[in-house]
Enzyme design. Structure first.
Site, PDB file in Angstrom:
ATOM      1  N   CYS A 114      -0.734   2.927   2.477  1.00  0.00           N
ATOM      2  CA  CYS A 114      -0.189   1.606   2.801  1.00  0.00           C
ATOM      3  C   CYS A 114       1.316   1.476   2.588  1.00  0.00           C
ATOM      4  O   CYS A 114       2.058   1.158   3.512  1.00  0.00           O
ATOM      5  CB  CYS A 114      -0.896   0.541   1.968  1.00  0.00           C
ATOM      6  SG  CYS A 114      -2.701   0.568   2.065  1.00  0.00           S
ATOM      7  N   HIS A 170       2.978  -5.340  -0.329  1.00  0.00           N
ATOM      8  CA  HIS A 170       2.779  -4.009  -0.904  1.00  0.00           C
ATOM      9  C   HIS A 170       4.043  -3.150  -0.884  1.00  0.00           C
ATOM     10  O   HIS A 170       3.982  -1.929  -0.704  1.00  0.00           O
ATOM     11  CB  HIS A 170       1.630  -3.277  -0.203  1.00  0.00           C
ATOM     12  CG  HIS A 170       0.981  -2.261  -1.101  1.00  0.00           C
ATOM     13  ND1 HIS A 170      -0.009  -1.397  -0.662  1.00  0.00           N
ATOM     14  CD2 HIS A 170       1.173  -1.956  -2.410  1.00  0.00           C
ATOM     15  CE1 HIS A 170      -0.405  -0.618  -1.661  1.00  0.00           C
ATOM     16  NE2 HIS A 170       0.313  -0.940  -2.731  1.00  0.00           N
TER      17      HIS A 170
END
Length: 481
Positions: A114, A170
């Site tokens: 990610c 993130h």
């Protein structure tokens, strides 16, 4: 009340999106059509795609700088959409998006997890060029995207765009890292890599839903909340072009579908009891649950696209949909090998759809190899923004290809993660996994990466290995440990 404030029941949400589907013509017979078989068969049975060609000048209203709706799924596998060959998951809204635009069959993420992929999108550069990009993925507060580094959002904002990020960030935690510190005017979403869909508890048990830099209380199903927020943003009166990064967490673990309040409560109980692995849900999930989550993502995208259409902005909005990396435990990746975390094809090749009615014809498919940093360069050029000269991009703009038919030409696509390396040039892929052996595959004949041609093509192998090592030498080394 916003039209996106949907009642809690799963049935009501499904029905509400079905209504939106009917309004934009994605329901009925099209939705019921059998999915295509195979990874390149097209968005639906009986539907014939044609190779990508540039639209001829039709003498219509000239296109303005586009709004940009950039949608990411989370850990969505290569063939998890029916338009990419899933035999059991039905994604009529995304299939319709494919029919209205261009479907890419050799599109890749910037990395295999990610955070580094998001770094490659936001900076347009290899993750290893920045300290924060070395975390694969970011798991604590020690790393993040440097707020002084130019980003897609900051460069577009300087060029006159409104910018917003809704969903998963993130790329670091407060107080040092935040979308609003890196070029986005607005942020609504979660900072960490995962959260429980109802309670919004993150990996460390912290509450992780924010508006700007302040916590925001909403205990409804997360995918639904993001869908509502995106629709509200799109329907707002905009006096300038906009960038909306819409980052869903679906279908990332935990395996909680809309309405699964009992499963949610059990995970919350375990988190509060100190179980640091509860959110990873290794004792949960199933193919049926995963299917429900992907289909929920599809319905949510349908809702957002309906808001775009009814707002009158559809023609002048470039819509991009992809996954941030390859799929995980329950993903369907056939015929590719590998999954999230690996530089095998299944870990980095992702479904990718692009629609822009003002400039691109629909019903097309492109086999040109592209990857995340290319889209950064492309969007900057389309928006009339320039990269910062001190931070040269690693991607190549595809504007010449998409709008003028100029082939990108042969070039190297480069990846690096701890313990693995990969480089693609044309149909050839150089790969070294954690076992330490150099391998060579011809993806045109063997996209499953089973026929290692390293022994037959030692000169080519050496050439590609040297190219990988030249690029690697420009990047920051991984920290020890």
């Amino acid at each position: 009340m916003s039209s996106y404030e949907i009642p809690l029941s799963r049935r009501a949400f499904t029905g509400g999106v079905a209504g939106a589907a009917a309004a934009v013509g994605v329901g009925g017979g099209e939705a019921a059509a059998a999915p295509a078989e195979g990874p390149s068969a097209g968005p639906s049975a009986g539907y014939a795609e044609r190779p990508f060609t540039v639209r001829e000048d039709r003498g219509g209203r000239p296109a303005r700088r586009p709004n940009i709706l950039f949608i990411l799924g989370d850990d969505l596998g290569w063939a998890d959409l029916s338009s990419y060959g899933s035999p059991h998951i039905k994604t009529p809204h995304l299939d319709r998006l494919a029919r209205q635009g261009v479907r890419f069959t050799h599109a890749y993420s910037g990395s295999a997890t990610c955070s580094p992929t998001r770094f490659s999108l936001y900076t347009g550069r290899f993750p290893g060029r920045t300290k924060g990009g070395l975390a694969e993925p970011i798991a604590d507060r020690s790393a993040g995207l440097d707020p002084t580094h130019p980003t897609l959002a900051s460069l577009l904002r300087d060029a006159g765009y409104a910018t917003a990020l809704i969903g998963k960030w993130h790329c670091g935690y407060l107080p040092d890292h935040s979308p609003t510190k890196s070029g986005w005017d607005e942020f609504f979403g979660n900072f960490g890599g995962a959260l429980e869909y109802y309670s919004k508890l993150g990996l460390g048990g912290e509450y992780d839903l924010y508006e700007g830099d302040a916590t925001y209380q909403d205990l409804r199903y997360y995918t639904r909340i993001l869908t509502e927020r995106a629709g509200d943003y799109i329907r707002r009166g905009h006096d300038r072009p906009w960038l909306l990064n819409l980052n869903f967490t679906t279908p990332h673990w935990p395996w909680i579908a809309d309405g699964d309040t009992e499963d949610s409560a059990e995970i919350v109980r375990r988190i509060k009891a100190g179980d640091r692995g509860a959110l990873q849900h290794r004792d949960g999930g199933s193919l049926a649950k995963y299917t429900a989550m992907v289909q929920d993502l599809d319905r949510s995208v349908g809702h957002v696209l309906h808001a775009l259409k009814t707002s009158g902005q559809e023609r002048d909005t470039l819509v991009f949909f992809a996954s941030d990396n390859g799929g995980e435990r329950f993903s369907y990746t056939w015929p590719l090998s590998g999954n999230k975390g690996s530089l095998r094809e299944g870990g980095i090749r992702v479904p990718t759809l692009v629609r822009w009615p003002a400039r691109l014809d629909g019903g097309q498919v492109s086999d040109v190899p592209v990857y995340t940093p290319d889209w950064t360069a492309t969007l900057l050029e389309l928006a009339g923004a320039r990269p910062h000269p001190a931070y040269p991009l690693d991607g190549v703009s595809l504007t010449g290809y998409l709008l003028r038919g100029r082939e990108p030409g042969e070039r190297d696509l480069f990846w690096r993660v701890r313990g693995e390396r990969a480089l693609r040039r044309g149909p050839w892929k150089y790969y070294r996994g954690k076992g330490g052996a150099d391998q060579l595959f011809h993806l045109g004949r063997d996209q499953r990466e089973q026929a290692d041609l390293a022994g037959r093509e030692p000169g080519l192998l050496a050439n590609l290995r040297a190219a990988w090592e030249r690029t690697d030498a420009e990047l920051l080394p991984y920290p020890a440990g």
